[in-house]
Enzyme design. Structure first.
Site, PDB file in Angstrom:
ATOM      1  N   ASP A 253      35.861   1.961  55.174  1.00  0.00           N
ATOM      2  CA  ASP A 253      35.239   2.548  56.351  1.00  0.00           C
ATOM      3  C   ASP A 253      35.792   1.959  57.648  1.00  0.00           C
ATOM      4  O   ASP A 253      35.918   2.662  58.651  1.00  0.00           O
ATOM      5  CB  ASP A 253      33.721   2.346  56.308  1.00  0.00           C
ATOM      6  CG  ASP A 253      33.036   3.305  55.346  1.00  0.00           C
ATOM      7  OD1 ASP A 253      33.712   4.209  54.830  1.00  0.00           O
ATOM      8  OD2 ASP A 253      31.822   3.151  55.119  1.00  0.00           O
TER       9      ASP A 253
ATOM     10  N   ASN B 225      30.797   4.449  65.537  1.00  0.00           N
ATOM     11  CA  ASN B 225      29.609   3.825  64.956  1.00  0.00           C
ATOM     12  C   ASN B 225      28.545   3.514  65.999  1.00  0.00           C
ATOM     13  O   ASN B 225      27.455   4.068  65.963  1.00  0.00           O
ATOM     14  CB  ASN B 225      29.986   2.520  64.256  1.00  0.00           C
ATOM     15  CG  ASN B 225      29.946   2.627  62.747  1.00  0.00           C
ATOM     16  OD1 ASN B 225      29.640   3.679  62.192  1.00  0.00           O
ATOM     17  ND2 ASN B 225      30.264   1.537  62.076  1.00  0.00           N
TER      18      ASN B 225
ATOM     19  N   ARG C  18      13.659  -7.793  76.897  1.00  0.00           N
ATOM     20  CA  ARG C  18      14.164  -9.131  76.584  1.00  0.00           C
ATOM     21  C   ARG C  18      14.374  -9.201  75.078  1.00  0.00           C
ATOM     22  O   ARG C  18      13.450  -8.978  74.295  1.00  0.00           O
ATOM     23  CB  ARG C  18      13.178 -10.204  77.047  1.00  0.00           C
ATOM     24  CG  ARG C  18      13.030 -10.297  78.561  1.00  0.00           C
ATOM     25  CD  ARG C  18      12.132 -11.459  78.942  1.00  0.00           C
ATOM     26  NE  ARG C  18      12.728 -12.733  78.544  1.00  0.00           N
ATOM     27  CZ  ARG C  18      12.021 -13.812  78.183  1.00  0.00           C
ATOM     28  NH1 ARG C  18      10.701 -13.736  78.119  1.00  0.00           N
ATOM     29  NH2 ARG C  18      12.630 -14.939  77.859  1.00  0.00           N
TER      30      ARG C  18
ATOM     31  N   THR D 167      23.830   3.539  59.604  1.00  0.00           N
ATOM     32  CA  THR D 167      23.803   2.801  58.342  1.00  0.00           C
ATOM     33  C   THR D 167      24.571   1.488  58.452  1.00  0.00           C
ATOM     34  O   THR D 167      24.824   0.837  57.435  1.00  0.00           O
ATOM     35  CB  THR D 167      24.400   3.657  57.203  1.00  0.00           C
ATOM     36  OG1 THR D 167      25.685   4.156  57.600  1.00  0.00           O
ATOM     37  CG2 THR D 167      23.493   4.825  56.871  1.00  0.00           C
TER      38      THR D 167
ATOM     39  N   TYR E   1      25.184  -1.766  61.621  1.00  0.00           N
ATOM     40  CA  TYR E   1      24.427  -2.844  62.267  1.00  0.00           C
ATOM     41  C   TYR E   1      23.011  -2.398  62.617  1.00  0.00           C
ATOM     42  O   TYR E   1      22.047  -3.160  62.476  1.00  0.00           O
ATOM     43  CB  TYR E   1      25.186  -3.286  63.522  1.00  0.00           C
ATOM     44  CG  TYR E   1      24.706  -4.556  64.182  1.00  0.00           C
ATOM     45  CD1 TYR E   1      23.793  -5.416  63.568  1.00  0.00           C
ATOM     46  CD2 TYR E   1      25.193  -4.907  65.439  1.00  0.00           C
ATOM     47  CE1 TYR E   1      23.372  -6.585  64.191  1.00  0.00           C
ATOM     48  CE2 TYR E   1      24.771  -6.075  66.069  1.00  0.00           C
ATOM     49  CZ  TYR E   1      23.861  -6.905  65.440  1.00  0.00           C
ATOM     50  OH  TYR E   1      23.447  -8.054  66.067  1.00  0.00           O
TER      51      TYR E   1
ATOM     52  N   LEU F 297      21.028  -0.461  61.071  1.00  0.00           N
ATOM     53  CA  LEU F 297      20.155  -0.495  59.895  1.00  0.00           C
ATOM     54  C   LEU F 297      19.677  -1.924  59.620  1.00  0.00           C
ATOM     55  O   LEU F 297      18.495  -2.155  59.331  1.00  0.00           O
ATOM     56  CB  LEU F 297      20.898   0.056  58.680  1.00  0.00           C
ATOM     57  CG  LEU F 297      20.111   0.141  57.374  1.00  0.00           C
ATOM     58  CD1 LEU F 297      18.930   1.094  57.507  1.00  0.00           C
ATOM     59  CD2 LEU F 297      21.013   0.578  56.225  1.00  0.00           C
ATOM     60  N   SER F 298      20.583  -2.894  59.752  1.00  0.00           N
ATOM     61  CA  SER F 298      20.207  -4.285  59.496  1.00  0.00           C
ATOM     62  C   SER F 298      19.248  -4.809  60.554  1.00  0.00           C
ATOM     63  O   SER F 298      18.507  -5.767  60.310  1.00  0.00           O
ATOM     64  CB  SER F 298      21.455  -5.175  59.431  1.00  0.00           C
ATOM     65  OG  SER F 298      22.075  -5.266  60.693  1.00  0.00           O
TER      66      SER F 298
ATOM     67  N   GLN G 107      34.843  -3.719  67.416  1.00  0.00           N
ATOM     68  CA  GLN G 107      36.277  -3.986  67.441  1.00  0.00           C
ATOM     69  C   GLN G 107      36.807  -4.256  68.845  1.00  0.00           C
ATOM     70  O   GLN G 107      37.887  -4.784  68.995  1.00  0.00           O
ATOM     71  CB  GLN G 107      37.036  -2.808  66.829  1.00  0.00           C
ATOM     72  CG  GLN G 107      36.712  -2.609  65.355  1.00  0.00           C
ATOM     73  CD  GLN G 107      37.571  -1.545  64.712  1.00  0.00           C
ATOM     74  OE1 GLN G 107      38.635  -1.214  65.202  1.00  0.00           O
ATOM     75  NE2 GLN G 107      37.104  -0.989  63.600  1.00  0.00           N
TER      76      GLN G 107
END
Length: 304
Positions: free
Chosen positions: A87, A161, A189, A202, A204, A206-207, A260
């Site tokens: 990906d 993304n 904040r 799905t 960062y 998602l986490s 990136q």
């Protein structure tokens, strides 16, 4: 059931190629990449396709038997691009090729990807029909982001993304002023803020506790990272909204575009996110399902 039979002495009619010129972009740093790229290129050639390799892929695999094109050249000259890798490879190439409207197929060398869903060990069975027009197509939206300082644009980037504004390893939080379509939302904040496309929902986001958005949803999700106020929750917005995030307070804030590209931010800087005029065209084998991918990637239905 009746079957058509070719006249005596004539071979059965073969369905014409939909894609006569195909470009290949490979993750050439990975082990076994040359073998994978060469096998795919030879298969395409045997199918009657003209094959070109992306310049760095060509140089790093040493496959001089096929023409080399840079990424813009693939966009201008090829009717289809095959991305061999994962990906991350697709994200980097997809951002560059979206403006040309060339469709992409992702061939995964390792674990199944969310957007590289053709397994390397079964590429022949899947690619053959796709080259002749048997595929399912979807469009993935992109973000056009910019950083503004003292009324001037100092940085621009495209993201498939997400756009992430966060602190860079400092213990203290940062304070962000958030606006949507010119309307004040809140001063937040937190450790940061994620603005994600359905593709990025799905990743960062998602986490950080955000929802998964189906790719067909014409929306974005805005997800705070470790917010100071627990009532500060993820919000789903129209992808046609303009989101502005201003750095109000905090040290060493930064912006990432698909994780990136990075630029350091100062107090008063504004990160503006709009929908890109370009979309990524992804092709999947017939019968592909987003939910099949989720189930396999997230290991649903496993265990008791």
């Amino acid at each position: 059931m009746s079957h058509s039979i070719a006249p005596s002495g004539l071979a059965p009619r073969v369905q014409a190629l939909r894609f006569a010129h195909v470009g290949i972009i490979g993750k050439y740093q990975a082990s076994g990449s040359r073998h994978a790229v060469e096998a795919i290129a030879d298969f395409l050639h045997d199918q009657g396709c003209e094959v070109s390799l992306e310049t760095e892929t060509s140089q790093n695999t040493g496959m001089a038997q096929y023409a080399a094109l840079d990424v813009p050249g693939i966009g201008r000259e090829c009717q289809l691009a095959l991305v061999v890798g994962g990906d991350g490879t697709m994200l980097g190439i997809g951002r560059q090729l979206a403006r040309y409207g060339v469709p992409l197929i992702g061939i995964n060398q390792g674990r199944l990807g969310f957007i590289t869903d053709v397994p390397l060990d079964g590429f022949r069975e899947r690619l053959g029909p796709m080259l002749r027009g048997e595929y399912e197509e979807e469009a993935r939206s992109l973000m056009a982001a910019s950083v503004w300082r003292d009324g001037h644009c100092v940085f621009e980037a495209t993201a498939l993304n997400d756009v992430v504004v966060n602190r860079s390893g400092v213990a203290s939080m940062i304070e962000l002023r958030v606006e949507v379509d010119g309307h004040f939302v809140a001063n937040q904040r937190a450790d940061g803020l994620i603005i994600a496309t359905p593709t990025g929902s799905t990743a960062y986001a998602l986490s950080a506790g955000g929802p998964m958005l189906h790719p067909a949803i014409d929306g974005w999700v805005m997800v705070p990272i470790a917010p100071h106020t627990l009532s500060n929750r993820p919000v789903v917005l129209s992808s046609h909204s303009e989101i502005a995030v201003e750095i109000v307070a905090g040290k060493d804030a930064s912006a990432n575009f698909d994780m990136q590209t990075l630029t350091s931010l100062m107090h008063g800087d504004r990160i503006v996110v709009r929908r890109s005029p370009h979309s990524l065209r992804l092709l999947h084998p017939v019968g592909w399902s987003y939910f099949d991918t989720l189930r396999k990637k997230l290991h649903w239905n496993e265990g008791g």
